[in-house]
Design an enzyme around this catalytic site. Sequence first.
Site, PDB file in Angstrom:
ATOM      1  N   LYS A  88       0.817  -1.221   0.000  1.00 35.94           N
ATOM      2  CA  LYS A  88       0.000   0.000   0.000  1.00 35.94           C
ATOM      3  C   LYS A  88       0.856   1.278   0.000  1.00 35.94           C
ATOM      4  O   LYS A  88       0.493   2.260  -0.638  1.00 35.94           O
ATOM      5  CB  LYS A  88      -0.972  -0.013   1.185  1.00 35.94           C
ATOM      6  CG  LYS A  88      -2.077  -1.050   1.006  1.00 35.94           C
ATOM      7  CD  LYS A  88      -3.126  -0.960   2.094  1.00 35.94           C
ATOM      8  CE  LYS A  88      -4.229  -1.993   1.840  1.00 35.94           C
ATOM      9  NZ  LYS A  88      -5.317  -1.908   2.812  1.00 35.94           N
ATOM     10  N   ALA A 149      -1.857   0.324  15.180  1.00 32.22           N
ATOM     11  CA  ALA A 149      -1.437   1.581  14.546  1.00 32.22           C
ATOM     12  C   ALA A 149      -0.682   1.314  13.246  1.00 32.22           C
ATOM     13  O   ALA A 149       0.167   2.092  12.837  1.00 32.22           O
ATOM     14  CB  ALA A 149      -0.572   2.382  15.514  1.00 32.22           C
ATOM     15  N   GLY A 151      -1.040  -0.160   8.987  1.00 35.73           N
ATOM     16  CA  GLY A 151      -1.666   0.365   7.779  1.00 35.73           C
ATOM     17  C   GLY A 151      -3.174   0.498   7.901  1.00 35.73           C
ATOM     18  O   GLY A 151      -3.766   1.485   7.437  1.00 35.73           O
ATOM     19  N   ALA A 152      -3.813  -0.500   8.531  1.00 38.38           N
ATOM     20  CA  ALA A 152      -5.279  -0.465   8.629  1.00 38.38           C
ATOM     21  C   ALA A 152      -5.725   0.715   9.493  1.00 38.38           C
ATOM     22  O   ALA A 152      -6.682   1.428   9.157  1.00 38.38           O
ATOM     23  CB  ALA A 152      -5.789  -1.780   9.218  1.00 38.38           C
ATOM     24  N   ARG A 173       0.903  -1.723  20.576  1.00 41.03           N
ATOM     25  CA  ARG A 173       2.058  -2.388  21.191  1.00 41.03           C
ATOM     26  C   ARG A 173       3.279  -1.470  21.117  1.00 41.03           C
ATOM     27  O   ARG A 173       4.015  -1.327  22.074  1.00 41.03           O
ATOM     28  CB  ARG A 173       2.311  -3.722  20.462  1.00 41.03           C
ATOM     29  CG  ARG A 173       3.496  -4.486  20.947  1.00 41.03           C
ATOM     30  CD  ARG A 173       3.581  -5.822  20.261  1.00 41.03           C
ATOM     31  NE  ARG A 173       3.729  -5.714  18.799  1.00 41.03           N
ATOM     32  CZ  ARG A 173       3.841  -6.749  17.990  1.00 41.03           C
ATOM     33  NH1 ARG A 173       3.807  -7.981  18.481  1.00 41.03           N
ATOM     34  NH2 ARG A 173       3.977  -6.578  16.688  1.00 41.03           N
ATOM     35  N   PRO A 175       3.875   2.165  21.025  1.00 35.71           N
ATOM     36  CA  PRO A 175       3.094   3.406  21.155  1.00 35.71           C
ATOM     37  C   PRO A 175       3.584   4.535  20.259  1.00 35.71           C
ATOM     38  O   PRO A 175       2.808   5.420  19.881  1.00 35.71           O
ATOM     39  CB  PRO A 175       3.244   3.774  22.639  1.00 35.71           C
ATOM     40  CG  PRO A 175       4.258   2.872  23.224  1.00 35.71           C
ATOM     41  CD  PRO A 175       4.482   1.726  22.300  1.00 35.71           C
ATOM     42  N   GLY A 261     -15.175  -7.016   9.666  1.00 28.84           N
ATOM     43  CA  GLY A 261     -14.802  -6.090   8.597  1.00 28.84           C
ATOM     44  C   GLY A 261     -15.256  -6.500   7.210  1.00 28.84           C
ATOM     45  O   GLY A 261     -14.795  -5.916   6.215  1.00 28.84           O
TER      46      GLY A 261
HETATM   47  P1  ATR Z   1      -2.118  -3.807   8.703  1.00 28.47           P
HETATM   48  O1  ATR Z   1      -1.790  -3.222   7.369  1.00 28.47           O
HETATM   49  O2  ATR Z   1      -3.060  -4.992   8.647  1.00 28.47           O
HETATM   50  O3  ATR Z   1      -2.539  -2.779   9.681  1.00 28.47           O
HETATM   51  P2  ATR Z   1       0.457  -3.792   9.942  1.00 28.47           P
HETATM   52  O4  ATR Z   1       0.734  -2.473   9.326  1.00 28.47           O
HETATM   53  O5  ATR Z   1       1.548  -4.818   9.966  1.00 28.47           O
HETATM   54  O6  ATR Z   1      -0.762  -4.499   9.231  1.00 28.47           O
HETATM   55  O7  ATR Z   1      -0.071  -3.532  11.448  1.00 28.47           O
HETATM   56  C1  ATR Z   1      -0.353  -4.579  12.315  1.00 28.47           C
HETATM   57  C2  ATR Z   1      -0.839  -4.025  13.638  1.00 28.47           C
HETATM   58  O8  ATR Z   1      -1.122  -5.126  14.526  1.00 28.47           O
HETATM   59  C3  ATR Z   1       0.179  -3.157  14.350  1.00 28.47           C
HETATM   60  O9  ATR Z   1      -0.493  -2.190  15.133  1.00 28.47           O
HETATM   61  C4  ATR Z   1       0.895  -4.175  15.257  1.00 28.47           C
HETATM   62  O10 ATR Z   1       1.527  -3.610  16.384  1.00 28.47           O
HETATM   63  P3  ATR Z   1       3.006  -2.995  16.222  1.00 28.47           P
HETATM   64  O11 ATR Z   1       2.836  -1.677  15.521  1.00 28.47           O
HETATM   65  O12 ATR Z   1       3.504  -2.844  17.619  1.00 28.47           O
HETATM   66  O13 ATR Z   1       3.774  -3.991  15.405  1.00 28.47           O
HETATM   67  C5  ATR Z   1      -0.289  -5.004  15.681  1.00 28.47           C
HETATM   68  N1  ATR Z   1       0.112  -6.355  16.118  1.00 28.47           N
HETATM   69  C6  ATR Z   1       0.441  -7.403  15.349  1.00 28.47           C
HETATM   70  N2  ATR Z   1       0.718  -8.482  16.102  1.00 28.47           N
HETATM   71  C7  ATR Z   1       0.547  -8.107  17.405  1.00 28.47           C
HETATM   72  C8  ATR Z   1       0.660  -8.775  18.664  1.00 28.47           C
HETATM   73  N3  ATR Z   1       1.001 -10.057  18.767  1.00 28.47           N
HETATM   74  N4  ATR Z   1       0.404  -8.068  19.794  1.00 28.47           N
HETATM   75  C9  ATR Z   1       0.043  -6.756  19.723  1.00 28.47           C
HETATM   76  N5  ATR Z   1      -0.083  -6.076  18.551  1.00 28.47           N
HETATM   77  C10 ATR Z   1       0.161  -6.734  17.407  1.00 28.47           C
END
Ligand code: ATR
Length: 298
Positions: A88, A149, A151-152, A173, A175, A261
């Site tokens: 994206k 936080a 991409g979604a 996770r 911040p 979703g």
């Molecule tokens: P997407 O495009 O689906 O949002 P992404 O950009 O990889 O995918 O974001 C994944 C989100 O899930 C992030 O907020 C990630 O937290 P981090 O920014 O700290 O990586 C969160 N996430 C994924 N696995 C996690 C886990 N086991 N515990 C807590 N947060 C998690």
Amino acid sequence: MPSSLILHSMRPAGYNRTDQHLETLHLALFGNPVAHSLSPEIHQAFADQYGLKLNYKLIVSTEKTFPEQLGQLQSLGARGCNITVPLKVPAHNIADTLSTAAGTAGAANTLVFQQNGVFADNTDGLGWLKDLTRADVSIKGKSVAIIGAGGAAAGITPIILAQSPDTLVIANRSPEKAAGLLQQQLNPNFRSISLQQLRQPGLPKFDLLVNATSIGHQGKHPELFPGLFNPEALLYDLNYGTAAQPLKNWCDNNGIRYRDGLGMLVEQAALAFTLWTGQSPETQAVLSDLRAKLRQKS
Ligand code: ATR
């Protein structure tokens, strides 16, 4: 030509230039993985509404192979494409012109091939808002939290802010990524926190809590507790299918209203379809069919 594109770009029987450009809609989805995408099915349902033939390719792509594959799709006469993880941001970067939504999110989920270049849009946020409206939930003056936080979350944050919530808390996770999404927001009711801080006293109760994490793909759900929710609150999970199941189960067990979703997926697709064709397909029946099919499979 990368093998993935050769595999998916075989021309249908009876192919000729006329049906390539006038009758058959050539579209694609770039990303990795793409094999389990519901987009071909959704866009087929939209195309059927207008008697259009559809050739929708699923193209496995990396940031490295994406520019060349995109050029190849353009040369086949496609109208444009959908973009999913992890492309994206590269899709946003490769575009010649950007919609406000794509520019604000710094990411694109839809590309349109125009005469003067590639136009990028991000229909995720508006698609989500349309589905939220269908659920009869409004944001103005409400207390909203986003968990995640990535991409979604980046796709929906500008839309939430534009709807004037009373409160917006983004918990993640990491911040600092949540803080990045609220940069330049001076309102003290808009703030970023860690997941642990969700347990600290002083947070408001939320009317709408959005799960924008990808934890569901690991068979888990973010750690929440019923005290976070106002009565009648909605948990909107940006995930659907098996990735949504853990959080749906938690909500069912704790008496929290839940929405997955799938509606957002259909609405963002409809907005992309409009960009490519100028037509606004009917979405409710498509969503109901899709939900029924997914229920049969599970
Ligand atoms: P997407 O495009 O689906 O949002 P992404 O950009 O990889 O995918 O974001 C994944 C989100 O899930 C992030 O907020 C990630 O937290 P981090 O920014 O700290 O990586 C969160 N996430 C994924 N696995 C996690 C886990 N086991 N515990 C807590 N947060 C998690």
